[in-house]
Design a protein around this motif. Sequence first.
Motif, PDB file in Angstrom:
ATOM      1  N   SER A  83      -3.854   3.249   5.685  1.00 42.06           N
ATOM      2  CA  SER A  83      -2.539   2.687   5.402  1.00 42.06           C
ATOM      3  C   SER A  83      -1.732   2.733   6.752  1.00 42.06           C
ATOM      4  CB  SER A  83      -1.816   3.390   4.454  1.00 42.06           C
ATOM      5  OG  SER A  83      -2.388   3.426   3.131  1.00 42.06           O
TER       6      SER A  83
ATOM      7  N   SER B 124       0.779  -1.156   0.030  1.00 39.47           N
ATOM      8  CA  SER B 124      -0.026  -0.168  -0.070  1.00 39.47           C
ATOM      9  C   SER B 124       0.851   1.245   0.027  1.00 39.47           C
ATOM     10  CB  SER B 124      -0.905  -0.164   1.256  1.00 39.47           C
ATOM     11  OG  SER B 124      -1.768  -1.078   1.139  1.00 39.47           O
TER      12      SER B 124
ATOM     13  N   ASP C 169       0.495   9.630   1.912  1.00 40.09           N
ATOM     14  CA  ASP C 169       0.325   8.237   3.276  1.00 40.09           C
ATOM     15  C   ASP C 169       1.699   7.804   3.731  1.00 40.09           C
ATOM     16  OD1 ASP C 169      -2.766   7.842   3.061  1.00 40.09           O
ATOM     17  OD2 ASP C 169      -1.967   8.181   1.087  1.00 40.09           O
TER      18      ASP C 169
ATOM     19  N   TRP D  32       2.134   7.166  -6.683  1.00 41.59           N
ATOM     20  CA  TRP D  32       1.254   8.072  -6.978  1.00 41.59           C
ATOM     21  C   TRP D  32       1.041   9.371  -6.571  1.00 41.59           C
ATOM     22  CZ3 TRP D  32      -4.327   4.751  -6.717  1.00 41.59           C
ATOM     23  CH2 TRP D  32      -4.061   3.792  -7.699  1.00 41.59           C
TER      24      TRP D  32
ATOM     25  N   LEU E 195       1.210  10.598  -3.377  1.00 44.82           N
ATOM     26  CA  LEU E 195       0.418  10.833  -2.152  1.00 44.82           C
ATOM     27  C   LEU E 195       0.941  10.840  -0.902  1.00 44.82           C
ATOM     28  CD1 LEU E 195      -2.784   8.795  -3.255  1.00 44.82           C
ATOM     29  CD2 LEU E 195      -2.394  10.933  -3.421  1.00 44.82           C
TER      30      LEU E 195
ATOM     31  N   TRP F 179       0.961   4.252  -2.817  1.00 50.90           N
ATOM     32  CA  TRP F 179       0.913   5.872  -2.489  1.00 50.90           C
ATOM     33  C   TRP F 179       1.928   6.658  -2.904  1.00 50.90           C
ATOM     34  CZ3 TRP F 179      -4.026   5.098  -3.088  1.00 50.90           C
ATOM     35  CH2 TRP F 179      -4.818   4.356  -2.084  1.00 50.90           C
ATOM     36  N   ASP F 180       2.987   6.240  -2.687  1.00 49.96           N
ATOM     37  CA  ASP F 180       4.281   6.880  -2.729  1.00 49.96           C
ATOM     38  C   ASP F 180       4.405   7.134  -4.424  1.00 49.96           C
ATOM     39  OD1 ASP F 180       5.043   7.454  -0.358  1.00 49.96           O
ATOM     40  OD2 ASP F 180       6.668   5.832  -0.257  1.00 49.96           O
TER      41      ASP F 180
ATOM     42  N   ARG G 128      -7.106   5.065   1.702  1.00 49.09           N
ATOM     43  CA  ARG G 128      -5.497   5.700   1.983  1.00 49.09           C
ATOM     44  C   ARG G 128      -5.375   6.002   3.565  1.00 49.09           C
ATOM     45  NH1 ARG G 128      -5.938  10.896  -0.892  1.00 49.09           N
ATOM     46  NH2 ARG G 128      -3.768  11.286   0.351  1.00 49.09           N
TER      47      ARG G 128
END
Length: 411
Positions: A329, A126, A137, A133, A135, A130-131, A326
């Motif tokens: 996470s 996860s 988190d 993309w 983002l 997110w990294d 998200r």
Amino acid sequence: MAVFTVAAVLHVGVVLVVHTQTNGYALFPDAQGYESTSARLAAAWRNEGPFETRNLSGLVGSSVWGYPVIMALGRVMTGGGWLAAKTVLALLAATGAVAAHGLALVSARGRKRALVVGLMVGASPSLLLWDAWGLKDGLIVALVLWALLVQTRARFSIACVSTMLGIYACLYLRPAAALFLALALLTRVRLRREYLAGSLIVVGAAALFILPRLMTLLGLVESLEVHDGIRLGFTGGYGSKNVLNHPQYLVALLLGPFPWAFGPETAVPGRWLYIGTVVWIACLALAPTVLRRAWADTHGVGRAAVLGSAAYAAAYIATFGGSFYRQRSLLECVLIILVVLYLPLSPAAAMMRIHVWLAFIAVVAVVHSPYLTPTIWSKLLAVGVIGLAVVLTLVCGHRWGTVRRFRDRRT
């Protein structure tokens, strides 16, 4: 250093692969906003110089402006664009694996478990996604884990100072994470004279810095529109999917995004979330046993992590609920850490429990998914096969346990 190297290679590698495959286009709506806002801020900083803090909220368009500002700083420091900023942020997020490794050592769980927990956090599917993309988190998880490490290892006064700094940073990144740190600090409070200085630091910092910021954020509740006609409040924001008002979304909160949803409408990049979801679902099978043992650990990270996670989950359930994976996470990473550090079962017993739990989830999947089992006969056949597999697993596990006990007696 070894843990950080592995985590950094994974984080940066996934960032580069996703950025190349998407031609540098932001896949997530929030990431699109971060990319455009950080580009605008970086260009303005290069031309006009740094802005005052009170102007950032208006420039970003949000009172929680921390992440786009950090991304803009990454652009300015590297002299590059969005990819350079994401790479810097991925390296910062990779330090969360080092913090997890340190938490295991401070909790006296041994170097082998410390190595495993560091690698598992560094390779969290996860957080890697997110990294990649763009983002925030991964950065939030790293911040919370480092704050937990200082809370567990340092003197109480130093822990109070670092916690206040972490809370203040979280109020500009994700306010619910500040609640995690505040409740985690309570596990270290003792009614002793040496804890008086730390308590005074907490009270003073909260009065001077935290309280005004909280009042600003609370003043935005029910007044900020996330979409036209949909106000941001304690009703769920996007789609109003909080679990308190809509209990039917509890399944989505625990099991979503559903790994068995492989219909035509799910042929999107979000399908990569299923990998992290499977890890999360598997850890849920061990959660009851692990949480009891972690709560009993008052000297390590156990009780602090449990209490902080409970506060964070309560805020999550009462606001966005099942629609924001998200935000989960942080809970996923903390649960992974607790499973590795406090699991009282043998690996064989743990895998047996996970197999039975995943079999139950598989039954739910084949019954509800029209793509896995389109007809009633295919559903019945799938349920029968899963039931037979569970029975065989239990029988083989029992026989293997009997053989091991017999060998132990002979030796």
